[in-house]
Design a protein around this motif. Sequence first.
Motif, mmCIF file in Angstrom:
data_model
loop_
_atom_site.group_PDB
_atom_site.id
_atom_site.type_symbol
_atom_site.label_atom_id
_atom_site.label_comp_id
_atom_site.label_asym_id
_atom_site.label_seq_id
_atom_site.Cartn_x
_atom_site.Cartn_y
_atom_site.Cartn_z
ATOM 1 N N LEU B 95 0.830 -1.175 0.009
ATOM 2 C CA LEU B 95 0.095 0.034 0.059
ATOM 3 C C LEU B 95 0.858 1.359 -0.087
ATOM 4 O O LEU B 95 0.649 2.357 -0.702
ATOM 5 C CB LEU B 95 -0.914 0.094 1.165
ATOM 6 C CG LEU B 95 -2.202 -1.054 1.180
ATOM 7 C CD1 LEU B 95 -3.043 -1.332 2.513
ATOM 8 C CD2 LEU B 95 -2.852 -0.966 -0.114
ATOM 9 N N ARG B 96 1.857 1.004 0.817
ATOM 10 C CA ARG B 96 3.038 2.141 0.769
ATOM 11 C C ARG B 96 4.434 1.135 0.510
ATOM 12 O O ARG B 96 5.173 1.078 -0.344
ATOM 13 C CB ARG B 96 3.205 3.027 1.887
ATOM 14 C CG ARG B 96 2.065 4.001 1.825
ATOM 15 C CD ARG B 96 2.220 5.237 2.822
ATOM 16 N NE ARG B 96 2.490 4.741 4.037
ATOM 17 C CZ ARG B 96 3.404 5.621 4.886
ATOM 18 N NH1 ARG B 96 3.591 6.896 4.532
ATOM 19 N NH2 ARG B 96 3.522 5.260 5.961
ATOM 20 N N ALA B 97 4.820 0.606 1.846
ATOM 21 C CA ALA B 97 5.817 -0.318 1.793
ATOM 22 C C ALA B 97 5.601 -1.391 1.129
ATOM 23 O O ALA B 97 4.478 -1.993 1.043
ATOM 24 C CB ALA B 97 6.439 -0.501 3.329
ATOM 25 N N LEU B 98 6.804 -2.143 0.587
ATOM 26 C CA LEU B 98 6.705 -3.229 -0.392
ATOM 27 C C LEU B 98 6.752 -4.388 0.632
ATOM 28 O O LEU B 98 8.036 -4.506 1.203
ATOM 29 C CB LEU B 98 7.644 -3.380 -1.596
ATOM 30 C CG LEU B 98 7.469 -4.494 -2.714
ATOM 31 C CD1 LEU B 98 6.186 -4.268 -3.288
ATOM 32 C CD2 LEU B 98 8.806 -4.198 -3.562
ATOM 33 N N TYR B 99 6.123 -5.586 0.696
ATOM 34 C CA TYR B 99 6.478 -6.766 1.502
ATOM 35 C C TYR B 99 6.209 -7.915 0.468
ATOM 36 O O TYR B 99 5.205 -8.085 -0.635
ATOM 37 C CB TYR B 99 5.210 -6.740 2.453
ATOM 38 C CG TYR B 99 5.463 -5.913 3.464
ATOM 39 C CD1 TYR B 99 4.523 -4.673 2.971
ATOM 40 C CD2 TYR B 99 6.409 -5.885 4.435
ATOM 41 C CE1 TYR B 99 4.569 -3.511 4.376
ATOM 42 C CE2 TYR B 99 6.375 -4.768 5.185
ATOM 43 C CZ TYR B 99 5.283 -3.693 5.035
ATOM 44 O OH TYR B 99 5.538 -2.635 5.837
ATOM 45 N N PHE B 100 7.271 -8.883 0.545
ATOM 46 C CA PHE B 100 7.355 -10.035 -0.309
ATOM 47 C C PHE B 100 7.015 -11.498 0.358
ATOM 48 O O PHE B 100 7.056 -11.564 1.538
ATOM 49 C CB PHE B 100 8.779 -10.111 -0.477
ATOM 50 C CG PHE B 100 9.481 -9.178 -1.692
ATOM 51 C CD1 PHE B 100 9.966 -8.000 -1.151
ATOM 52 C CD2 PHE B 100 9.507 -9.384 -3.010
ATOM 53 C CE1 PHE B 100 10.341 -6.882 -1.947
ATOM 54 C CE2 PHE B 100 9.711 -8.401 -3.780
ATOM 55 C CZ PHE B 100 10.445 -7.087 -3.426
ATOM 56 N N GLY B 101 6.374 -12.338 -0.603
ATOM 57 C CA GLY B 101 6.343 -13.585 -0.200
ATOM 58 C C GLY B 101 7.748 -14.329 -0.146
ATOM 59 O O GLY B 101 8.796 -13.684 -0.386
ATOM 60 N N SER B 102 7.653 -15.511 0.143
ATOM 61 C CA SER B 102 8.700 -16.239 0.373
ATOM 62 C C SER B 102 9.621 -16.828 -1.006
ATOM 63 O O SER B 102 10.555 -17.544 -0.834
ATOM 64 C CB SER B 102 8.641 -17.554 1.365
ATOM 65 O OG SER B 102 7.375 -18.173 0.913
ATOM 66 N N GLY B 103 8.845 -16.593 -2.075
ATOM 67 C CA GLY B 103 9.450 -17.229 -3.331
ATOM 68 C C GLY B 103 9.169 -18.182 -3.728
ATOM 69 O O GLY B 103 9.135 -19.278 -2.870
ATOM 70 N N THR B 104 9.246 -18.532 -4.971
ATOM 71 C CA THR B 104 9.235 -19.961 -5.755
ATOM 72 C C THR B 104 10.839 -20.079 -6.521
ATOM 73 O O THR B 104 11.069 -19.386 -7.393
ATOM 74 C CB THR B 104 8.074 -19.949 -6.639
ATOM 75 O OG1 THR B 104 7.017 -20.013 -6.030
ATOM 76 C CG2 THR B 104 8.293 -21.350 -7.433
ATOM 77 N N ARG B 105 11.240 -21.194 -6.149
ATOM 78 C CA ARG B 105 12.745 -21.335 -7.040
ATOM 79 C C ARG B 105 12.161 -22.065 -8.118
ATOM 80 O O ARG B 105 11.829 -23.290 -7.901
ATOM 81 C CB ARG B 105 13.754 -21.952 -6.125
ATOM 82 C CG ARG B 105 15.319 -21.616 -6.510
ATOM 83 C CD ARG B 105 16.209 -21.826 -5.604
ATOM 84 N NE ARG B 105 16.040 -20.997 -4.548
ATOM 85 C CZ ARG B 105 16.405 -19.814 -4.500
ATOM 86 N NH1 ARG B 105 17.231 -19.398 -5.572
ATOM 87 N NH2 ARG B 105 16.431 -19.004 -3.341
#
Lengths: 110, 109
Positions: B95-105
């Motif tokens: 919404l302002r800051a960016l937050y990531f998921g844990s990713g897919t390799r």
Amino acid sequence: GDKVKQSPSALSLQEGTNSALRCNFSIAATTVQWFLQNPRGSLMNLFYLVPGTKENGRLKSAFDSKESYSTLHIRDAQLEDSGTYFCAAEAADSNYQLIWGSGTKLIIKP
Amino acid sequence: AQTIHQWPVAEIKAVGSPLSLGCTIKGKSSPNLYWYWQATGGTLQQLFYSITVGQVESVVQLNLSASRPKDDQFILSTEKLLLSHSGFYLCAWSLRALYFGSGTRLTVL
């Protein structure tokens, strides 16, 4: 050239020492974010900054939009601080895109 | 509290095979959603973003597509994988800051 230039590219420190990472911008950055990517790949947001300073525990970050740079200071480095630090800037015309630095790989030695 | 769940954790796929990666964000209404790609040891490349259900904007052309079928769901897909698709895929919300998921390799062989 790089719109967001991050330095140093790599750094090795003894546990308990202090360090400073820097990003210089050749764009008119309006906000800056700092992230830590751990060795497993997870990315954690450390700071979201408008011009000014924020502090969180042993981390302190500053963003000077007039001088076009941002810094991240790590005090009393711990082993868990190891990883790659990225800064990312938002510009006024960025259209939902952040402009990323190339990262600083930090290794903390016991 | 907001949570972001990304699946699968890892995939090994053959060149030419289809791919579908997904993420779900809980605890936030109408977030901006993003797909990023990272080559091993590289920086992050934004692939897509979406600011509302049903609307997705492409940032780079990599023979991938994305869809946002629900407010809290973002899907990345392709019908034919290339070797160059290998890497680490991250879903993120803001919404302002960016937050990531844990990713897919993803490994394409």
